[in-house]
Write a protein that holds these residues in place. Sequence first.
Motif, PDB file in Angstrom:
ATOM      1  N   LEU A 187      -6.429  10.133  -8.373  1.00 56.04           N
ATOM      2  CA  LEU A 187      -7.463   8.953  -8.322  1.00 56.04           C
ATOM      3  C   LEU A 187      -7.057   7.469  -7.799  1.00 56.04           C
ATOM      4  O   LEU A 187      -7.708   6.750  -7.373  1.00 56.04           O
ATOM      5  CB  LEU A 187      -7.628   8.486  -9.972  1.00 56.04           C
ATOM      6  N   ASN A 188      -5.961   7.453  -7.680  1.00 54.91           N
ATOM      7  CA  ASN A 188      -5.108   6.213  -7.052  1.00 54.91           C
ATOM      8  C   ASN A 188      -4.034   6.700  -5.906  1.00 54.91           C
ATOM      9  O   ASN A 188      -2.993   6.401  -6.304  1.00 54.91           O
ATOM     10  CB  ASN A 188      -4.605   5.391  -8.189  1.00 54.91           C
ATOM     11  N   PRO A 189      -4.651   7.121  -4.859  1.00 48.56           N
ATOM     12  CA  PRO A 189      -3.648   7.885  -3.961  1.00 48.56           C
ATOM     13  C   PRO A 189      -2.829   7.063  -3.223  1.00 48.56           C
ATOM     14  O   PRO A 189      -3.248   6.264  -2.518  1.00 48.56           O
ATOM     15  CB  PRO A 189      -4.523   8.703  -3.063  1.00 48.56           C
ATOM     16  N   VAL A 192      -3.209   7.350   0.622  1.00 42.90           N
ATOM     17  CA  VAL A 192      -4.282   6.551   1.117  1.00 42.90           C
ATOM     18  C   VAL A 192      -4.183   5.164   1.435  1.00 42.90           C
ATOM     19  O   VAL A 192      -4.323   4.554   2.406  1.00 42.90           O
ATOM     20  CB  VAL A 192      -5.581   6.794   0.307  1.00 42.90           C
ATOM     21  N   ALA A 193      -3.496   4.665   0.374  1.00 44.85           N
ATOM     22  CA  ALA A 193      -3.209   3.082   0.404  1.00 44.85           C
ATOM     23  C   ALA A 193      -2.112   2.937   1.554  1.00 44.85           C
ATOM     24  O   ALA A 193      -2.126   1.697   2.075  1.00 44.85           O
ATOM     25  CB  ALA A 193      -2.647   2.662  -0.953  1.00 44.85           C
ATOM     26  N   ALA A 194      -1.143   3.780   1.859  1.00 45.68           N
ATOM     27  CA  ALA A 194      -0.115   3.631   2.662  1.00 45.68           C
ATOM     28  C   ALA A 194      -0.587   3.885   4.247  1.00 45.68           C
ATOM     29  O   ALA A 194       0.134   3.403   5.045  1.00 45.68           O
ATOM     30  CB  ALA A 194       1.099   4.386   2.480  1.00 45.68           C
ATOM     31  N   TYR A 201      -8.649   9.502   3.256  1.00 46.36           N
ATOM     32  CA  TYR A 201      -9.395   8.764   2.484  1.00 46.36           C
ATOM     33  C   TYR A 201      -9.847   9.937   1.308  1.00 46.36           C
ATOM     34  O   TYR A 201      -9.609  11.077   1.401  1.00 46.36           O
ATOM     35  CB  TYR A 201     -10.931   8.798   3.362  1.00 46.36           C
ATOM     36  N   LYS A 202     -10.329   9.306   0.406  1.00 44.27           N
ATOM     37  CA  LYS A 202     -10.927  10.070  -0.809  1.00 44.27           C
ATOM     38  C   LYS A 202     -12.408  10.180  -0.693  1.00 44.27           C
ATOM     39  O   LYS A 202     -13.184   9.118  -0.669  1.00 44.27           O
ATOM     40  CB  LYS A 202     -10.427   9.120  -1.909  1.00 44.27           C
TER      41      LYS A 202
ATOM     42  N   TYR B 221      -5.055  -3.159   8.868  1.00 40.73           N
ATOM     43  CA  TYR B 221      -4.323  -2.428   7.563  1.00 40.73           C
ATOM     44  C   TYR B 221      -4.128  -3.387   6.822  1.00 40.73           C
ATOM     45  O   TYR B 221      -4.266  -3.566   5.535  1.00 40.73           O
ATOM     46  CB  TYR B 221      -3.101  -1.661   7.907  1.00 40.73           C
ATOM     47  N   ARG B 224      -7.486  -4.588   4.924  1.00 36.20           N
ATOM     48  CA  ARG B 224      -8.679  -3.837   4.170  1.00 36.20           C
ATOM     49  C   ARG B 224      -8.289  -3.263   2.766  1.00 36.20           C
ATOM     50  O   ARG B 224      -7.184  -3.455   2.323  1.00 36.20           O
ATOM     51  CB  ARG B 224      -8.600  -2.478   4.935  1.00 36.20           C
ATOM     52  N   PRO B 225      -9.263  -2.781   1.865  1.00 31.77           N
ATOM     53  CA  PRO B 225      -8.901  -2.271   0.696  1.00 31.77           C
ATOM     54  C   PRO B 225      -8.111  -1.231   0.432  1.00 31.77           C
ATOM     55  O   PRO B 225      -7.948  -0.490   1.392  1.00 31.77           O
ATOM     56  CB  PRO B 225     -10.326  -1.982  -0.157  1.00 31.77           C
ATOM     57  N   PRO B 226      -7.286  -1.226  -0.417  1.00 31.73           N
ATOM     58  CA  PRO B 226      -5.933   0.026  -0.623  1.00 31.73           C
ATOM     59  C   PRO B 226      -6.675   1.300  -0.453  1.00 31.73           C
ATOM     60  O   PRO B 226      -6.123   2.121   0.330  1.00 31.73           O
ATOM     61  CB  PRO B 226      -5.278  -0.351  -1.713  1.00 31.73           C
ATOM     62  N   ILE B 227      -7.652   1.586  -1.072  1.00 27.97           N
ATOM     63  CA  ILE B 227      -7.987   2.774  -1.311  1.00 27.97           C
ATOM     64  C   ILE B 227      -9.140   2.975  -0.471  1.00 27.97           C
ATOM     65  O   ILE B 227     -10.235   2.333  -0.765  1.00 27.97           O
ATOM     66  CB  ILE B 227      -8.301   3.389  -2.671  1.00 27.97           C
ATOM     67  N   VAL B 228      -9.081   3.939   0.537  1.00 22.96           N
ATOM     68  CA  VAL B 228     -10.447   4.104   1.390  1.00 22.96           C
ATOM     69  C   VAL B 228     -11.343   5.337   0.865  1.00 22.96           C
ATOM     70  O   VAL B 228     -10.942   6.482   0.634  1.00 22.96           O
ATOM     71  CB  VAL B 228      -9.905   4.596   2.946  1.00 22.96           C
ATOM     72  N   TYR B 229     -12.674   5.063   0.556  1.00 21.99           N
ATOM     73  CA  TYR B 229     -13.384   6.160   0.280  1.00 21.99           C
ATOM     74  C   TYR B 229     -14.308   6.372   1.223  1.00 21.99           C
ATOM     75  O   TYR B 229     -14.812   5.793   2.156  1.00 21.99           O
ATOM     76  CB  TYR B 229     -14.533   5.683  -1.077  1.00 21.99           C
ATOM     77  N   ARG B 230     -14.851   7.686   1.588  1.00 21.71           N
ATOM     78  CA  ARG B 230     -15.720   8.012   2.442  1.00 21.71           C
ATOM     79  C   ARG B 230     -16.727   8.972   1.727  1.00 21.71           C
ATOM     80  O   ARG B 230     -16.468   9.789   0.978  1.00 21.71           O
ATOM     81  CB  ARG B 230     -14.949   8.715   3.616  1.00 21.71           C
TER      82      ARG B 230
END
Lengths: 529, 258
Positions: A187-189, A192-194, A201-202, B221, B224-230
Amino acid sequence: MRVMAQVGMVMNLDKCIGCHTCSVTCKNVWTNRKGAEYMWFNDVETKPGVGYPKRWEDQEQWKGGWELDRRGKLRLKSGSRLRRLASLFANPDLPELDDYYEPWTYEYSSLISSGPKKHQPVARPVSRVTGDDLDLTWGPNWEDDLAGGTKQVRLDPNLREGVENKVRAEYESVFMMYLPRICEHCLNPACVAACPSGAMYKREEDGIVLVDQEKCRGWRMCVSACPYKKVYFNWQTGKAEKCTLCYPRIEAGMPTICSETCVGRIRYLGIVLYDADRVEAAAATPDEQGLLDAQLDVFLDPNDPAVRTQARRDGIPEDWLDAAVRSPVWKLAMDWRIALPLHPEYRTMPMVWYIPPLSPVMSLVEGVGGDGNPVADPDDVFPAIDDLRIPIQYLANMLTAGDEDVVRGVLKRLAAMRAHMRRANLGEEPDPRIAAQVGMNATSIEDMYRLCAIAKYDDRYVIPPAHREVADTLTERQGGCGLDFAGGPGSCGAATDTAEGDIDLVTLAERGGGLSITQVNGNSTGGSA
Amino acid sequence: MTVIATSRAATLLWVVLPYVAITTFVVGHVWRYRRDQFTWTTRSTQLLEARWLKIGGPLFHIGLLAVIGGHVIGILIPKAWTDSLGISENTYRIFSATMGTLAGVATLAGLAILIARRLLNHRIAATTRGWDVTVMVLLGFMVLTGMWNTSIHNLIQGGYDYRETVSPWFRGLFLLDPNASLMSGAAVPLSYQLHAIGGWLLILIWPFTRLVHAWSVPFAYLRRPPIVYRSRAPLDVRRGAGGVTSSSPTESSVHVQS
């Protein structure tokens, strides 16, 4: 509250026989390619052992996952974004090929092309990277069934934390288990953040974490940031790849290939609803042992009318809500609380959970009994679970950030289930005391038995098919002009990107359909994650 | 050699080649970005060999950034500007030669390490492609001629003021005022000419090589927000709305395009 759906998995380690069928079928489907030979999106490790890649659980070495900074804020263990950009030229935390293993094949042609000789020809191992002869000193599952011996066992990071030397020696002779691992689709990958390129992406619909093969630029920060080391770098294409949770199958309502082919029927797949707004706060829970409860708290009860209403508002289809109610993952993790996340202390909120194995405990109890009589009575097993320091401590280091009481509670439920069903199978009077001891009743414990032991296909896998029809609408819309809405852009296809490079929903509706569809397609045509 | 022939060769080298290179550079990048992003990558070999890369990689890249900075100062900034600031040709030359030598040595050392590991390490050699060799040879040639110009010419041989010839010629190309005669053999030393030709060849092949990763430095980078959703489909479509009604900024903040 923002309701999102996530496809989660639970593996019942009590039933894993370590046959590697999951690994082999996964490999044949996904990583049987040049540059991907060393990758195992699914691997099965014998524990205790160093695992794959070597000592992946030692985050002091690999700097994977998240940590809290001095002000209690969540940040990647590999440091700030600036630090990652500064180390683009050489990632200080990247595993090397030898930390996994150098893939090889055998020179089979020598068996048929060899001339007459005194000795039978042999097929020598040759590297699949260089083609050179290879002296095999390490490989996938080198330590299968504790084949690495005590030397390897001692290197297991889970043994270092709080398990003393003298118990370690005892342990090696009596305790062994299998740990199948895939990407956790957190849920908090952290991966992805790195990712500096924003290529990882999630997916909003099902939470599957993917690498956009078109957007990946090969900065390889995801590889080191993932604490489970489940993102790999393809040395041939120069791009990151990872377990896709077999998304083409999941979208069609089918289980992943590792689940489908699991001969032990240990895997469960189902939907979990969660509150996306609370993930960050939960992942920043100060106490590591509080992370399990924090994550459970993020999950939303699909039976709750308020949750259902909000879920509909957030675009979750009706059949997905129903699937969430029937979800085996929900039952195992939330209803019965017998499934636990792998290393919650990494703060990624993993979504592949594990039912800890009772068998090592039982074999200890039965082994100590000595006369070969199986001891299935909870009167004997419960004190043993209370007294045993290992393997409880080991399991706790792996599944609950060291909280042994949680592991004991789960094992007692599993033992109670065995005791209850044993009486039933032998035609004895049911003993309500057994279920009551672990806070359950006869009905719930028999439900649990049906899901855990009988494990029917349709109970294990409750996967609602993806709604392709909404994506189809977009295809029809392509090329159309979307001026007929408030706040729309002044002309067809005009983008209104914000400063952050974000695209607002208006833009997404305009061209985003093309964006998301082509990118998901790009993923599959890219041939991999 | 007749005057006409010489001037034809000069036009070819100092006008046609640059424009062909620039055109290929621009069109090539657009074409590759649109058609083939799957191969748009650093093609890092760190997985296969890390020990030497950790030294050679940063040394080469940081040295190269300094070298590029030096070229901006030396070629894009007209001499008149530095003159007006009261910087004498001698001061400039010593500054440029010293800094250029430092940057050049770092680049050269880094490149030497990278080439050596590519040649000696079988794993890296197995991933090496034709373009990699071309780029390495060309980069080696550029660094060597560049070092010759900066260090040998300027420090030992008393210097050559390229800002009277090479720089105006280069700027002239972009002002659509190409002047091939500025680069004629009589005016400009051979090593400078070779360096310039090498540079255009590098620009020419750039879009078809791994060098494209230079344009992918991920500055976005940082913001941007840390977690990317698509999404496979936009939210409004999944909600079953016929058209878009509204969009709130909180929801859009999860959408990110790299």
